[in-house]
Design an enzyme around this catalytic site. Structure first.
Site, short mmCIF file in Angstrom:
data_model
loop_
_atom_site.label_atom_id
_atom_site.label_comp_id
_atom_site.label_asym_id
_atom_site.label_seq_id
_atom_site.Cartn_x
_atom_site.Cartn_y
_atom_site.Cartn_z
N THR A 193 56.95 6.08 31.63
CA THR A 193 56.78 6.53 30.25
C THR A 193 56.36 5.40 29.32
O THR A 193 56.72 4.24 29.54
CB THR A 193 58.12 7.11 29.74
N TYR A 195 66.46 6.33 27.53
CA TYR A 195 65.41 6.99 28.33
C TYR A 195 64.41 5.95 28.83
O TYR A 195 64.14 5.84 30.04
CB TYR A 195 64.73 8.07 27.48
C1 UD1 Z 1 58.91 10.35 24.13
C2 UD1 Z 1 58.24 9.16 24.77
C3 UD1 Z 1 57.15 9.62 25.71
C4 UD1 Z 1 57.76 10.51 26.75
C5 UD1 Z 1 58.46 11.66 26.07
C6 UD1 Z 1 59.21 12.42 27.13
C7 UD1 Z 1 58.38 7.40 23.10
C8 UD1 Z 1 57.62 6.57 22.16
N1 UD1 Z 1 57.66 8.31 23.76
O1 UD1 Z 1 57.99 11.02 23.33
O2 UD1 Z 1 56.58 8.53 26.38
O3 UD1 Z 1 56.78 10.99 27.64
O4 UD1 Z 1 59.41 11.21 25.11
O5 UD1 Z 1 59.99 13.39 26.59
O6 UD1 Z 1 59.58 7.26 23.27
N2 UD1 Z 1 58.73 15.20 15.99
C9 UD1 Z 1 58.99 15.88 14.80
N3 UD1 Z 1 59.60 17.10 14.88
C10 UD1 Z 1 59.96 17.70 16.06
C11 UD1 Z 1 59.69 17.00 17.26
C12 UD1 Z 1 59.08 15.75 17.18
O7 UD1 Z 1 58.70 15.39 13.71
O8 UD1 Z 1 60.53 18.81 16.04
C13 UD1 Z 1 58.05 13.91 15.93
C14 UD1 Z 1 58.83 12.76 16.54
O9 UD1 Z 1 59.67 12.15 15.61
C15 UD1 Z 1 57.68 11.85 17.01
C16 UD1 Z 1 56.57 12.84 17.42
O10 UD1 Z 1 56.88 14.04 16.71
O11 UD1 Z 1 57.18 11.08 15.95
C17 UD1 Z 1 56.53 13.14 18.90
O12 UD1 Z 1 57.85 13.47 19.34
P1 UD1 Z 1 58.10 14.12 20.78
O13 UD1 Z 1 57.10 15.17 21.02
O14 UD1 Z 1 59.54 14.51 20.84
O15 UD1 Z 1 57.82 12.96 21.82
P2 UD1 Z 1 58.30 11.40 21.82
O16 UD1 Z 1 59.74 11.32 21.53
O17 UD1 Z 1 57.34 10.63 20.99
#
Ligand code: UD1
Length: 326
Positions: A117, A141
């Site tokens: 990841t 993670y």
């Molecule tokens: C993380 C990992 C990624 C991994 C994935 C697996 C990091 C940087 N990345 O992705 O490599 O493959 O987990 O699960 O740790 N968001 C919102 N609202 C929501 C959901 C998300 O605002 O309801 C925002 C988050 O704060 C973030 C972005 O959207 O900025 C993406 O979030 P998400 O889709 O959950 O993935 P990551 O946590 O970035």
């Protein structure tokens, strides 16, 4: 020539199984169906119910199916959950992988592909981030996955196998043929949640953090279509089959979108206004992370085919509607 896919009923694993079968490979899926969906496994793949932590079962499956390569997807993947329950993550990710590696070494399997990841990088000093940059994960993670990379690196020096570890950036979208998609009702990922909000399955989409040092204050990520990611694994399989050395490679497209930009595309695709609510930052979230993907392109000759955010969202939305209808 059989490929074992662990976690093959889950989101990325089920796409992988279709990609392998499309390429004429023989596939056995091992999964304990904690969150996966049995119906997402293609009919032509064999299925074994069980856990990678069960060494006796693993050795039996590897021998009975004459497995040549293992592709290891199973594990836990939700960053905030890992902050709340780190033991679960070290257990399901690091510890389970240790058992799996031990089993396949003793069974004579010589090729291994591992789901790593972008979370191994933590808060990066520069973006796009390359495989040569420092790894400094900021959540359990990412640490649990980085520890597995180290384990693989050490074990591959001491034993006779080679591996490719793929550092996924933000995987999204669904099979363009509509055969599988992200089916977990409690999924936390942005594009999935946004599609659910557009369809009224969740009351609103929370925007986690509007005060990041980014162009619009929201987090920026590199979203990669799940079918392109499955294709990278298929190329990794060929690469290892041709005698390629162990590699750790980023998987993304090299460009980032903010949460607000993703919301705009989901509204456009769904033709529905998206109910949103601004919320505090989520634990363990870095502000920006975008892949330098030059190595995966040069090493494997990978050519992405679905690298448009609108296509990623369209396929995710189509899948979500289908789930809605079911
Ligand atoms: C993380 C990992 C990624 C991994 C994935 C697996 C990091 C940087 N990345 O992705 O490599 O493959 O987990 O699960 O740790 N968001 C919102 N609202 C929501 C959901 C998300 O605002 O309801 C925002 C988050 O704060 C973030 C972005 O959207 O900025 C993406 O979030 P998400 O889709 O959950 O993935 P990551 O946590 O970035």
């Amino acid at each position: 020539m059989t490929v074992l896919v662990t976690g093959g009923t889950e989101y990325i694993g089920s796409h992988m199984v279709h990609t392998l079968l499309d390429r004429g490979r023989k596939v056995v899926v091992l999964d304990y169906l904690s969150t996966g969906v049995r119906a997402n496994v293609a009919q032509d793949a064999s299925f074994v119910l069980g856990s990678v932590g069960d060494t006796a079962l693993m050795k039996r499956v590897l021998a009975e199916h004459a497995v040549e390569t293992v592709i290891h997807f199973s594990g836990s993947v939700i960053v905030p959950e890992s902050v709340e329950n780190p033991i679960l993550y070290y257990s399901n990710n690091t510890f389970a992988s240790l058992h799996l590696v031990n089993a396949f070494i003793h069974s004579g399997v010589k090729k291994f592909i591992f789901s790593s990841t972008a979370a191994v990088y933590g808060i990066t000093e520069r973006n796009p981030v390359s495989e040569k940059d420092e790894t400094n994960p900021i959540n359990p993670y990412g640490r649990s996955k980085l520890m597995t990379e180290w384990l693989l690196d050490d074990a591959a020096h001491a034993h006779d196998f080679r591996f490719v570890a793929l550092r996924y950036f933000n995987v999204a979208g669904a099979d363009p043929k509509g055969r599988t998609g992200q089916s977990t009702p409690r999924a936390t990922h942005l594009i999935k949640r946004a599609c659910q909000a557009a369809l009224g399955r969740v009351p609103q989409l929370e925007i986690f953090g509007t005060d990041f040092p980014t162009r619009d204050g929201t987090g920026i990520r590199d979203y990669i279509h799940v079918s392109d990611l499955a294709e990278v694994h298929a190329l990794a399989l060929e690469y290892l089959g041709d005698g390629g050395e162990s590699q750790i490679l980023n998987c993304g497209y090299g460009r980032g979108f903010s949460v607000r930009e993703v919301i705009d595309v989901v509204s456009k695709v769904s033709q529905r206004p998206l109910p949103t609510r601004e919320a505090p930052r989520r634990a363990g979230d870095p502000p920006v992370i975008v892949a330098d993907c030059s190595r995966v392109t040069s090493e494997f000759g990978w050519q992405p085919r679905h690298n448009h955010l609108e296509e990623i969202v369209s396929t995710a939305y189509a899948w979500e509607r289908r789930l809605n209808a079911a």
